[in-house]
Design an enzyme around this catalytic site. Sequence first.
Site, mmCIF file in Angstrom:
data_model
loop_
_atom_site.group_PDB
_atom_site.id
_atom_site.type_symbol
_atom_site.label_atom_id
_atom_site.label_comp_id
_atom_site.label_asym_id
_atom_site.label_seq_id
_atom_site.Cartn_x
_atom_site.Cartn_y
_atom_site.Cartn_z
ATOM 1 N N ASP A 272 0.850 -1.187 0.000
ATOM 2 C CA ASP A 272 0.000 0.000 0.000
ATOM 3 C C ASP A 272 0.893 1.247 0.000
ATOM 4 O O ASP A 272 2.090 1.170 0.296
ATOM 5 C CB ASP A 272 -0.896 -0.029 1.245
ATOM 6 N N ASP B 138 -0.485 5.113 0.824
ATOM 7 C CA ASP B 138 -0.876 6.062 1.867
ATOM 8 C C ASP B 138 -0.857 5.396 3.237
ATOM 9 O O ASP B 138 -1.547 4.407 3.460
ATOM 10 C CB ASP B 138 -2.288 6.605 1.591
#
Length: 337
Positions: free
Chosen positions: A17, A19
Amino acid sequence: MDRSQPILTKYRGVICDLDGVVYRGAHAVPGAVASLNAMIAGQVPVVFATNNASRSPAAAREHLRELGLGDEGWSVVTSSQAAAAYLAEQLRPGAPVFAVGGPGVPEALTEAGLTPLRVTELADGRTVEAVVQGAGQDVTWRDLAEVAYLVQAGVIWVATNLDATVPTSRGLAPGNGAFVGAVQTTTPAAPHVTGKPGTALFDLARSRLGSDRSETIMVGDRLDTDIAGAGAAGVDSMFVLGGASTLRDLAFAEDAARPTYFGFDLSGLLQPGLYQRHGPDDAVELSPDGVLSVRRPVARHRLLQAIVSAAWHARDHDLPLVTDTTLWAELERRLGV
């Protein structure tokens, strides 16, 4: 697997991922870029799979390079690309699609051979065959209202993701799930969701990596999307603290949202993994009324493993476990999160 070896020795590819794991807003998470560069130097490819539909893959790549990531050994896939790929299978080539969100949404639709239209282009009465709803800093009430009107009229509705929040350098901000929720107050319809925790984005990432499920690990900061999605997609996972989900969230996670490993940041992949231990650890104590406390100072990695293991043991055996957020925030402070 020898648990004394670094986690990464078991895998041929990493889905990561962005953010809350690599950066928060414009700033890198401490140690994240150095850890990623070490993985890539060790010939383990990384695909960044993000629910954030506001950026194009090119913009995300540029940001990562600015933060110090090397040029080779990694790529970016987004929930906008997964949404566009889904619609390309449903619609004729060149079909008009209402694009809501940042630049990543219309760019993905164009790449998939569809015709993105913005809200101003619908003012002259032009019709669309679908709508893709993603988040973006310039999304307006007019955008949301138009989505509502189109969905009520029966147009195909695709949401890039349902993340309620997104981590920024200033704290949590409303995510696409909040905007989708606003539309859902107007209709009983539900969108087709292409981002995590759905499997489409994981499958797209694995196709880039060229790795089997058993050879792939996902790293994320959201239990409900990254970790639950990894489980649904059949890949192992590592949860990192400091992002959207908290230590309290991890402690109370249901089985489907429990990671294979957990840690403080991406450097955890380069170390022996932290996982649920089933034996007692005298570093922590769980009182009869469910208060989890630290008994004595130990290394922060051992303390994290002891806290999570004790909490999951309590949950699995129907023992009391206090939910008070102040207590869990204090434990995070003790851990240096």
